[in-house]
Design an enzyme around this catalytic site. Structure first.
Site, PDB file in Angstrom:
ATOM      1  N   CYS A   2       0.844  -1.183   0.000  1.00  0.00           N
ATOM      2  CA  CYS A   2       0.000   0.000   0.000  1.00  0.00           C
ATOM      3  C   CYS A   2       0.881   1.234   0.000  1.00  0.00           C
ATOM      4  O   CYS A   2       2.094   1.158   0.132  1.00  0.00           O
ATOM      5  CB  CYS A   2      -0.914   0.019   1.229  1.00  0.00           C
ATOM      6  SG  CYS A   2      -1.984  -1.430   1.385  1.00  0.00           S
ATOM      7  N   GLY A  28      -0.971   0.730  -4.989  1.00  0.00           N
ATOM      8  CA  GLY A  28      -2.262   0.135  -4.685  1.00  0.00           C
ATOM      9  C   GLY A  28      -3.360   0.774  -5.493  1.00  0.00           C
ATOM     10  O   GLY A  28      -3.490   2.002  -5.506  1.00  0.00           O
ATOM     11  N   ASN A 101       0.808   0.367   5.871  1.00  0.00           N
ATOM     12  CA  ASN A 101       1.346  -0.396   4.755  1.00  0.00           C
ATOM     13  C   ASN A 101       2.141  -1.562   5.317  1.00  0.00           C
ATOM     14  O   ASN A 101       3.074  -1.367   6.098  1.00  0.00           O
ATOM     15  CB  ASN A 101       2.258   0.488   3.895  1.00  0.00           C
ATOM     16  CG  ASN A 101       3.030  -0.305   2.859  1.00  0.00           C
ATOM     17  OD1 ASN A 101       2.538  -1.302   2.327  1.00  0.00           O
ATOM     18  ND2 ASN A 101       4.245   0.127   2.560  1.00  0.00           N
ATOM     19  N   GLY A 102       1.786  -2.781   4.932  1.00  0.00           N
ATOM     20  CA  GLY A 102       2.510  -3.952   5.403  1.00  0.00           C
ATOM     21  C   GLY A 102       1.561  -5.076   5.767  1.00  0.00           C
ATOM     22  O   GLY A 102       0.418  -5.132   5.301  1.00  0.00           O
ATOM     23  N   TYR A 257      10.307  -4.201  -8.257  1.00  0.00           N
ATOM     24  CA  TYR A 257       9.013  -3.995  -8.911  1.00  0.00           C
ATOM     25  C   TYR A 257       8.188  -2.840  -8.357  1.00  0.00           C
ATOM     26  O   TYR A 257       7.699  -2.005  -9.101  1.00  0.00           O
ATOM     27  CB  TYR A 257       8.187  -5.285  -8.825  1.00  0.00           C
ATOM     28  CG  TYR A 257       6.778  -5.160  -9.369  1.00  0.00           C
ATOM     29  CD1 TYR A 257       6.540  -5.261 -10.735  1.00  0.00           C
ATOM     30  CD2 TYR A 257       5.690  -4.932  -8.528  1.00  0.00           C
ATOM     31  CE1 TYR A 257       5.249  -5.134 -11.255  1.00  0.00           C
ATOM     32  CE2 TYR A 257       4.399  -4.809  -9.040  1.00  0.00           C
ATOM     33  CZ  TYR A 257       4.185  -4.904 -10.397  1.00  0.00           C
ATOM     34  OH  TYR A 257       2.915  -4.774 -10.897  1.00  0.00           O
TER      35      TYR A 257
END
Length: 505
Positions: A2, A28, A101-102, A257
């Site tokens: 995210c 995201g 995020n995670g 990526y």
């Protein structure tokens, strides 16, 4: 994966947060949300969809206030239901909102303890709501009001001791300020910036430095593993290390990526790391495929373009853009649902036939995960007239599930799990397949910051830096994240929301 952002300003922040989220959209595309604070009231807008679709003019007008946080979601631990869009908030104590995020690796255990000890109910399947309630519970223990920075940092210490996994967090506490912190291993990225407006200093945190650039903030530094940043609403900055044994182990897949090439993460230029990946992979191709008659090097856009150009230069072969990308289709890897990913590949890419016809083509991709995209792209190259199609991956074989916020949940979904390169090559229909060596990948990224001693590279190595992952947990995670399980949870959550709506709640 995210994207998160938070700003403490002296002027309205709604537009700045919106703009920052648009440049974090690559992290995201499932949902987006912004919450601002004005007159001690949260003003929240969140929904499924891209940033540009979630926020209309009427929503932006309501998001008043000089402080706020934002989030773009890529679902892993939870579902794709709109009820799980972030930020989340709780009313007690003070009023706290949070974006994360995670992925927490002990979310189920912590969720159970939260109810037993604190009588706190978590209403969704999102581990971010679990994290919010852990923070809220720890802040309840403060003895003073307003709560002091020292007490806030002590609450973060207890959060670190309670939860496990990967997390970068930004939060607002009504009456106090903005709080941000990073997991003790620094797996997920987080950076800090500032700018001066009318003589006043404004502060911002974000998942990537490019978000700071987009809204005119100057990059100050990365948030250290385990560190907490607290900014009062009048602009006072406090920082403190809150982890017992912090160690920097950033996720190497960010550089492969996820991150934008114009970002810096933990002092490493993402662009430079990808260029170096191409140099090292090109040298390997030259050593091992010296006898192949390669006519042209073509990247599978866009993440692999920088690596592919270096490979072409190393091999002294022409570099061509052989695929045209439809920029109105999202990143296929992070789309929810395998069926959607399959359908999106041909809508996303179209081959330029003149670059393939009667040529031996070396395609370059950033990585190969499930293999379905690679298979379809190789088919497209052959349909465009290629004689031979070779494929090079700038990353090693993805053989193991990820537990830290990347949707690689099931080993059975990973084409390289339990398979050798020749077998993978046959399955995707290539005439040759070559992967980057893990040592070369790590060296390529570490070249930008030699102080990084270890990376989180579990998808390639099977070694999980948090040290708490066993097969039982991987089996549990697979059951949660399978496509069927996600669909069922979304149906159940939507039905529950409908019932609440019908009851007037």
């Amino acid at each position: 994966m995210c994207g998160i952002v938070g700003i403490v300003g002296s002027t309205p922040v709604n537009q700045s947060i919106y703009d920052a989220l648009t440049v974090l959209q690559h992290r995201g595309q499932d949902a987006a949300g912004i919450v601002t604070l004005e007159s001690n009231r949260f003003r929240l807008r969140k929904a499924n969809g891209l940033v540009r679709d979630v926020f209309e003019a009427k929503h932006m007008q309501r998001l008043q206030g000089n402080v706020g946080i934002g989030h773009v979601r890529y679902p892993t631990a939870g579902s794709s239901s709109a009820s799980e869009a972030q930020p989340f908030y709780v009313n007690s104590p003070y009023g706290i909102s949070l974006a994360h995020n995670g992925n927490l690796t002990n979310a189920a255990e912590v969720k159970e303890k939260l109810f037993e000890i604190a009588r706190r109910h978590v209403n969704t399947t999102s581990d971010s709501e679990v994290l919010l309630n852990v923070l809220a519970y720890q802040l309840e223990g403060a003895k003073s009001y307003p709560i002091s920075p020292a007490e806030i940092f002590e609450a973060v210490r207890e959060v670190h001791r309670t939860v496990a996994g990967a997390y970068a967090v930004v939060s607002m506490i009504i009456g106090h300020g903005m709080l941000a912190f990073r997991d003790p291993n620094g797996i997920r990225p987080l950076c800090l910036g500032k700018r001066e407006v009318n003589g006043q200093i404004e502060y911002m945190v974000a998942s990537e430095s490019v978000a700071l650039d987009a809204v005119g903030f100057d990059f100050m530094r990365d948030v250290a593993p385990g560190e907490a940043i607290f900014v009062t609403f009048d602009g006072q900055l406090f920082t403190e290390q809150c982890a017992d044994n912090p160690a920097l182990n950033p996720c190497v897949f960010e550089f492969v990526y996820f991150a934008r090439p114009d970002s810096f993460i933990d002092k490493v230029s993402v662009y430079s790391a990808r260029v170096c990946m191409g140099q090292k992979l090109g040298e390997k191709i030259k050593r091992e495929w010296g006898d192949l008659d390669i006519d042209v090097v073509i990247p599978i856009p866009e993440t692999s373009c920088d690596s592919a150009l270096e490979i072409a230069q190393t091999l002294d072969k022409p570099y061509r853009q052989g695929f045209v990308k439809n920029r109105y289709v999202g990143r296929t890897f992070i789309m929810p649902g395998q069926q959607m990913r399959r359908k999106s590949v041909r809508r996303k890419l179209n081959a330029i036939r003149s670059e393939f016809k009667d040529k031996n083509v070396l395609l370059v991709d950033d990585s190969i995960v499930r293999g379905t995209t690679s298979e379809q792209i190789i088919e497209m190259a052959r349909e465009a007239g290629a004689r031979k199609v070779y494929l090079a991956s700038a990353a090693p074989e993805v053989r193991f599930p990820n537990v830290y916020g990347i949707d690689m949940p099931s080993a059975n979904e990973l084409i390289a799990h339990g398979r050798e390169v020749d077998e993978i090559c046959k399955m995707i229909g290539a005439d040759g397949l070559i992967f980057q060596d893990l040592d070369d990948l790590v060296a390529a990224v570490a070249e930008g910051n030699p102080d990084i001693q270890q990376f989180e590279a579990s998808v390639f190595s099977g070694t999980y830096v948090t040290g708490d992952i066993d097969q039982a947990y991987l089996d549990y995670l697979q059951s949660l994240r399978s496509e069927d399980a996600k669909t069922q949870r979304e149906i159940q959550q939507d039905l529950a929301n409908l019932e609440l709506h019908n009851e007037g709640v």
